[in-house]
Design an enzyme around this catalytic site. Structure first.
Site, short mmCIF file in Angstrom:
data_model
loop_
_atom_site.label_atom_id
_atom_site.label_comp_id
_atom_site.label_asym_id
_atom_site.label_seq_id
_atom_site.Cartn_x
_atom_site.Cartn_y
_atom_site.Cartn_z
CE LYS A 1 -5.22 -1.36 1.51
NZ LYS A 1 -5.81 -1.71 2.12
CE LYS B 1 1.70 1.31 5.34
NZ LYS B 1 1.39 1.10 3.74
CB THR C 1 -0.74 0.47 1.47
OG1 THR C 1 -1.75 -1.01 1.59
CG2 THR C 1 -1.42 1.42 1.24
N1 LIG Z 1 -1.79 -6.32 7.41
C1 LIG Z 1 -2.38 -6.36 7.19
O1 LIG Z 1 -3.43 -6.17 7.65
C2 LIG Z 1 -2.73 -5.55 4.87
C3 LIG Z 1 -3.64 -5.71 4.65
C4 LIG Z 1 -3.84 -5.48 3.47
C5 LIG Z 1 -2.38 -4.87 3.40
N2 LIG Z 1 -1.79 -4.34 3.99
C6 LIG Z 1 -0.26 -3.46 3.15
O2 LIG Z 1 0.32 -4.91 2.62
C7 LIG Z 1 2.39 -4.34 2.84
C8 LIG Z 1 2.90 -5.06 3.96
O3 LIG Z 1 2.24 -5.65 4.99
P1 LIG Z 1 2.34 -7.12 6.11
O4 LIG Z 1 1.52 -6.02 6.94
O5 LIG Z 1 2.79 -8.02 5.13
O6 LIG Z 1 3.66 -6.05 7.03
P2 LIG Z 1 4.97 -7.10 7.63
O7 LIG Z 1 4.35 -8.13 8.07
O8 LIG Z 1 5.53 -5.50 8.34
O9 LIG Z 1 5.50 -7.09 6.76
C9 LIG Z 1 6.68 -6.39 5.46
C10 LIG Z 1 7.94 -7.00 5.14
O10 LIG Z 1 7.67 -5.59 4.06
C11 LIG Z 1 9.33 -6.13 3.89
N3 LIG Z 1 10.22 -5.40 3.97
C12 LIG Z 1 9.95 -3.89 4.32
N4 LIG Z 1 10.68 -2.80 4.34
C13 LIG Z 1 11.78 -3.47 3.55
C14 LIG Z 1 12.70 -2.41 2.60
N5 LIG Z 1 12.67 -2.06 2.41
N6 LIG Z 1 13.68 -3.24 1.85
C15 LIG Z 1 13.01 -5.17 2.09
N7 LIG Z 1 12.19 -5.55 2.05
C16 LIG Z 1 11.61 -4.70 3.54
C17 LIG Z 1 9.92 -6.57 5.59
O11 LIG Z 1 11.46 -7.08 5.88
P3 LIG Z 1 11.86 -7.52 6.98
O12 LIG Z 1 11.24 -9.19 7.67
O13 LIG Z 1 12.73 -8.19 7.02
O14 LIG Z 1 11.06 -6.66 8.71
C18 LIG Z 1 8.34 -7.77 5.70
O15 LIG Z 1 8.69 -8.95 4.73
C19 LIG Z 1 1.91 -2.78 4.08
O16 LIG Z 1 2.24 -2.14 2.90
C20 LIG Z 1 0.39 -2.87 4.29
O17 LIG Z 1 -0.06 -1.16 4.37
C21 LIG Z 1 -0.96 -4.88 5.45
#
Ligand SMILES: NC(=O)c1ccc[n+]([C@@H]2O[C@H](COP(=O)([O-])OP(=O)(O)OC[C@H]3O[C@@H](n4cnc5c(N)ncnc54)[C@H](OP(=O)(O)O)[C@@H]3O)[C@@H](O)[C@H]2O)c1
Length: 287
Positions: free
Chosen positions: A169, A237, A94
């Site tokens: 979104k 965010k 997102t």
């Molecule tokens: N969680 C939800 O319910 C949900 C729902 C819809 C949309 N989203 C969106 O989906 C995305 C991911 O969400 P998530 O919940 O899966 O987050 P998360 O569990 O915090 O995972 C984020 C992932 O991105 C990686 N990452 C972050 N910054 C990076 C960088 N600079 N270089 C390389 N890897 C990087 C992290 O790596 P590390 O393991 O090294 O930290 C981790 O694998 C976000 O944009 C969020 O807004 C989330």
């Protein structure tokens, strides 16, 4: 066989990549910044670690925010040179709509397409393969990627040009902010009146105010349970991106603006990591 690289094995990305790995039509490689998560994923799924000699048909990302996407899609970085000519980047992060336009233009120079493809449905949707996905970018690249979307989405819509997926979104997040504000007000009203809020829910569920948030969060909000779901820092965010977009349009959405400030205050109050429905606690402070 389609060769795919999946970058970002977080709460969303890990199960999404897992669905791809189960499909015999795909050969899946993965990369995670923190390598232990990739090692863990590889123990539980069939796939390989990213290798700079690989050439991919599609590169998929599900990372954090605009800067994370920029970092991972640098043209001379460790991933884009591994994308075949005519390849497609599918970005499930997102982000802002501006970022999507920027990435689309940059990748076009290299003969590749970029689809902004944020998802909705949360971790449960990712685990069950039932995400909703809203896509912006080249229609032919979208159609070329239909088999990938099908692996973990139950609803995928091509909305329009680059950035249109992220605008959708933002619309989704504005709806959620407004609905949670309404539910918080309703709960405060019933609590202050000394009326049983759960009985109110039993009476109004399925009526004109029905929503996913009401069905899944009203009772947990009454119970004061917030240790699950979509964390407020993600919502801060997302609303920041939405409000930056409306400011470019020359207006400010009043409800979302207030909800964003309430979430910032809740973060200061130590509610980090709690579900967005914790908004009701801010409203309870008024009682
Ligand atoms: N969680 C939800 O319910 C949900 C729902 C819809 C949309 N989203 C969106 O989906 C995305 C991911 O969400 P998530 O919940 O899966 O987050 P998360 O569990 O915090 O995972 C984020 C992932 O991105 C990686 N990452 C972050 N910054 C990076 C960088 N600079 N270089 C390389 N890897 C990087 C992290 O790596 P590390 O393991 O090294 O930290 C981790 O694998 C976000 O944009 C969020 O807004 C989330």
């Amino acid at each position: 066989m389609k060769k795919i690289l999946f970058i970002g094995l977080g709460r969303m990305g890990s199960p999404m990549a897992g669905h791809l790995a189960k499909n015999e039509d795909f050969s899946v490689s993965v990369y995670n910044r923190t390598s232990s998560k990739a090692e863990q994923w590889l123990k539980q799924n069939s796939g390989t670690a990213h290798n700079e000699n690989n050439q991919y048909d599609s590169v998929i990302l599900c990372v954090g925010n605009d800067d994370d996407v920029r970092e991972n899609l640098a043209l001379d970085g460790q991933f884009v040179p591994c994308l075949k000519q005519g390849g497609v980047v599918i970005d499930h992060t997102t982000t802002s709509a501006e970022l999507a336009k920027e990435m689309s233009a940059a990748l076009a120079e290299r003969g590749a397409a970029y689809l902004d493809a944020p998802v909705s449905g949360g971790e449960a949707g990712a685990v069950n393969g039932k995400l909703s996905c809203m896509v912006g970018g080249d229609k032919a690249a979208f159609e070329q990627s239909a088999d990938i979307f099908k692996a973990y989405c139950h609803n995928v819509v091509h909305i329009g040009a680059s950035g249109a997926g992220q605008i959708s979104k933002m619309a989704n997040q504005l709806c959620i902010a407004g609905i949670l504000a309404g539910l918080s007000e309703a709960i405060c009203l019933t609590e202050k009146a000394g009326v049983d809020a759960d009985k109110v829910y039993q009476a109004i569920k399925g009526g004109a105010a029905q929503s996913w948030q009401m069905d899944n969060r009203f009772q947990t909000m009454i119970a004061g349970e917030f240790d699950f779901g979509f964390a407020i820092e993600h919502m801060i965010k997302d609303l920041n991106y939405a409000l930056a977009e409306t400011q470019r349009q020359g207006w400010t959405p009043p409800v979302a603006d207030k909800v964003l400030n309430d979430y910032r205050q809740l973060l200061t109050d130590g509610k980090s990591g709690q579900d967005t429905s914790v908004l009701v606690e801010k409203y309870r402070q008024m009682l």
